[in-house]
Design a protein around this motif. Sequence first.
Motif: not given
Length: 198
Positions: A10-20, A56-60
């Motif tokens: 559906x969309x492009x996602x962006x991560x740092x260290x596999x974390x959004x 993963x999606x969490x407060x990084x």
Amino acid sequence: MDSSVHPDDLDLIYTLNNITNEDTSSPLLTQLDDISPGQICPTGVDGRPYCNTTLCTCSHIIKVPLGAVVQFILIDGSSRAGMNHPFHLHGYAFNVMAMGYLEDTEMNADNIAILLKSNKLQESSAPALKDTIAVPSSGYAVLRILADNPGFWLFHCHYLDHHVVGMAFILQVGDPQQYPPVPAGFPKCGDFKPLEGL
């Protein structure tokens, strides 16, 4: 840092260290106790946030001691040529110690750290002091700060759409008892009450 297609295409996602990164429900500096521990990314035995799945999606939040010398190694793992991500750190200016390109097989944070320590990767003798750096497309940048400004500081890609969908983390410098006190009567999220009759 990386970008990839969402599993549902559906969309492009962006991560740092596999974390959004997902923004916290309340301000960290003034309402840390109001934030559910489950909202903040889990940390490993080394104290660093980790993701044990592909995403993963969490407060990084990355916590560092007050007064520590902190080095960031940013690697553009995307395959989009020409996408130089402009990264900005609030609350600090950082030294740009090195940046450039390596062979794909050498392009990882552990290898870059080893090359820096062994002087096989040239480190700047007069590093530029900046608060924003464009990480080379498919390249790397090494940044360093003295963590002497206590608090919670956002580090994010300055492309608004990348920041909004999670290419960010929060640098927590020090512990809450080392922060300036919250002023008496300081407004909190949830305090606002609309005027009656409007």
